[in-house]
Design a protein around this motif. Structure first.
Motif, mmCIF file in Angstrom:
data_model
loop_
_atom_site.group_PDB
_atom_site.id
_atom_site.type_symbol
_atom_site.label_atom_id
_atom_site.label_comp_id
_atom_site.label_asym_id
_atom_site.label_seq_id
_atom_site.Cartn_x
_atom_site.Cartn_y
_atom_site.Cartn_z
ATOM 1 N N SER A 320 0.812 -1.219 0.000
ATOM 2 C CA SER A 320 0.000 0.000 0.000
ATOM 3 C C SER A 320 0.845 1.269 0.000
ATOM 4 N N GLU A 321 2.144 1.174 0.343
ATOM 5 C CA GLU A 321 2.972 2.378 0.387
ATOM 6 C C GLU A 321 3.426 2.827 -1.000
ATOM 7 N N ILE A 322 3.184 2.005 -2.022
ATOM 8 C CA ILE A 322 3.559 2.358 -3.396
ATOM 9 C C ILE A 322 2.282 2.745 -4.135
ATOM 10 N N ALA A 323 2.176 3.995 -4.567
ATOM 11 C CA ALA A 323 0.934 4.504 -5.149
ATOM 12 C C ALA A 323 0.492 3.688 -6.360
ATOM 13 N N SER A 324 1.410 3.327 -7.244
ATOM 14 C CA SER A 324 1.034 2.594 -8.452
ATOM 15 C C SER A 324 0.433 1.235 -8.143
ATOM 16 N N VAL A 325 0.835 0.664 -7.019
ATOM 17 C CA VAL A 325 0.342 -0.649 -6.613
ATOM 18 C C VAL A 325 -0.833 -0.523 -5.651
ATOM 19 N N GLY A 326 -0.709 0.357 -4.658
ATOM 20 C CA GLY A 326 -1.662 0.364 -3.562
ATOM 21 C C GLY A 326 -2.818 1.329 -3.668
ATOM 22 N N ARG A 327 -2.726 2.367 -4.511
ATOM 23 C CA ARG A 327 -3.819 3.343 -4.546
ATOM 24 C C ARG A 327 -5.040 2.741 -5.232
#
Length: 505
Positions: A320-327
């Motif tokens: 979740s801390e990586i926008a491309s993955v977690g947003r």
């Protein structure tokens, strides 16, 4: 000179690994070495091979002088099912044509890995390992997507799961929904790590370890050009060939033997900061940023009677801390603040709507990603030595990263397995050389949810006037999931066979 050698070695591994996918917890491998793969990845408090740095760099000083290598044949079976919209469905933005069990092509991948560990003296050791992550690899040939359902003048059907091709059967495409490119929807992500490491004992029962991480990524997407008009960089969404990024981070670990029968270990890997994927800055949030998330693990290893060991690990991956993955995808915001203004601007020459960069569109700093949540995994491994043979088995269980609200984009990345079953066997050919075998099965775990863009509670006039015309109806909450949306079901199961060797010198 050392850095150049690391890059050359990494380049060789990249050639051997391309294209690849991996047995996954999310897109992290369930294990990296032959012994880890046989024990479901439970290795934080074990010192069995030269690739132990992949889970805990503190353990290298206990391994001794060793070279370990392996090659895995990995077979992931991935598919999606799309149902029809409900009988009372009205207007739709995007509907995937109904299909039962559409299977991803290319189901066999070959995955190498190798590690080297050497004692410097009685209290310290160094080494280097090369391994990788993956799992975001799908190729869906065929099927089609409908845009603008029940919107007269806008409705069309395009070739490909996400409409990346041309209009079907000569249908008109007044709104320019179809991508006009490769119709086969696919993504391919590979992450490779070159990890030198150093470990040192303090006293007779405790050690620490550090490991800088040099990382390389390769990514390519196809069949997604229909999303170009909803991106802040429309020419950098799909069909742009392979792109590469490089970066680095680090891992630290501790290992201890509080009792003769108990070993404990813990390790933390930092976020790995990567260069942006410039060719795909219109697809991923934050202009193509795709850092590798931090993760940490703790473990226990119990020495049992008769040369038996039981290992228990806990691992957390912070996707979740990586926008491309977690947003997550917010359908109301995406439609109201990106899709509708872009469509209105395109069809009215800018008289209605804003065709400029918008924060809700793909590629922006606040743009949507895959919506993955953090993953927690508990792993159990068992090992027994019987003469020249070592028998291993393992089981892991964790929550898969995809919530039911995020199934639409995750057709491209259906990383939904939650349980891995593993087993393995090593045979000591000589006092120095052993041959290894490991097998894995991750059983299927379907995840179902709604396509929130397939049915909206609005008519054509409402859609076209939303937020633009005086007195327009407020549609800010009109585009979420509802009972009339089509259902999407994602599924994946995995099989893996690994052969390798272990050499002590």
């Amino acid at each position: 000179m050392l850095f150049r050698r690391l890059l050359c070695a990494g380049g060789l591994l990249a050639v051997l690994s391309t294209p690849a996918a991996f047995a996954t917890n999310g897109y992290f491998a369930h294990g990296y070495s032959n012994t880890q793969r046989a024990m479901a990845g439970a290795a934080t408090a074990m010192a069995e091979d030269a690739m132990v740095v992949s889970v805990n760099p503190a353990n290298g000083v206990w391994v001794g002088n060793a070279i370990d290598g392996g090659l895995s044949l990995f077979a992931p079976i991935r598919d999606y099912t799309a149902t029809a919209r409900g009988e009372g469905a009205g207007a739709g933005i995007l509907t995937i044509a109904p299909i039962d069990g559409k299977r991803s092509q290319r189901q066999r991948f070959y995955i190498p890995g190798i590690g080297y560990n050497a004692l410097i003296d009685e209290r310290s050791a160094w080494g280097i390992a090369m391994y990788g992550n993956g799992g975001l690899n799908t190729v869906y040939a065929g099927n089609s997507a409908r845009f603008g359902d029940q919107l007269p003048g806008f409705q069309t059907e395009c070739d490909g799961t996400f409409g990346g091709g041309n209009p079907l059967d000569g249908a008109s495409d007044f709104a320019g929904f179809c991508g006009g490119g490769d119709p086969n929807a696919s993504v391919d992500l590979i992450q490779l790590f070159i990890v030198p490491h150093y470990s040192r004992k303090f006293g007779e029962r405790f050690s620490i370890g550090i490991a800088p991480i040099f990382a390389a990524q390769q990514f390519e997407s196809k069949g997604l050009k229909a999303f170009a008009q909803f991106s802040n960089a429309p020419d950098r969404v799909s069909d742009n060939g392979q792109d590469f990024s490089f970066g680095g981070g680090g891992r630290v670990g501790v290992f201890g033997l509080p009792f003769d029968w108990l070993a404990v270990g813990a390790s933390y890997q930092s976020r790995i900061y990567m260069q942006r994927f410039e060719k795909y800055e219109g697809l991923f949030a934050e202009r193509g940023d795709f850092d590798i998330p931090s993760n940490w693990n703790v473990g226990l290893a119990f020495q049992l009677p008769g040369k038996q060991r039981l290992a228990i690990d806990y691992q957390r991956m912070n996707f979740s801390e990586i926008a491309s993955v977690g947003r997550p995808l917010d359908p109301n915001r995406f439609v109201n603040e990106c899709a509708l203004p872009r469509l209105l601007a395109a069809q009215t020459g800018g008289l209605l709507g804003d065709g400029g960069a918008r924060p809700a569109c793909l590629g922006s700093g606040q743009g949507p990603g895959f919506g993955w949540r953090d993953v927690e995994v508990v792993k159990f491994g068992y090992q027994a030595v019987l003469g020249s043979f070592v028998f291993r088995a393992g089981y892991s269980r964790g929550r898969q990263p995809i919530p039911s609200s995020e199934v639409l984009f995750n057709i491209l990345a259906p990383a939904v397995p939650e349980e891995h079953y593993t087993a393995g066997l090593s045979f000591r050919v000589s006092p120095r050389l052993s041959l290894d075998l490991a097998v894995m099965h991750a059983r299927h775990n379907p995840v179902s949810g709604k396509n929130p863009l397939s049915n909206v509670d609005a008519n054509l006039l409402t859609l076209l006037g939303s937020g633009v015309l005086p007195g327009a109806v407020d549609t800010s909450e009109s585009f979420g999931s509802d009972a009339q949306d089509q259902d999407l079901i994602l599924d994946m199961r995995q099989y893996e066979l690994t052969v390798g060797f272990s050499y002590r010198f």
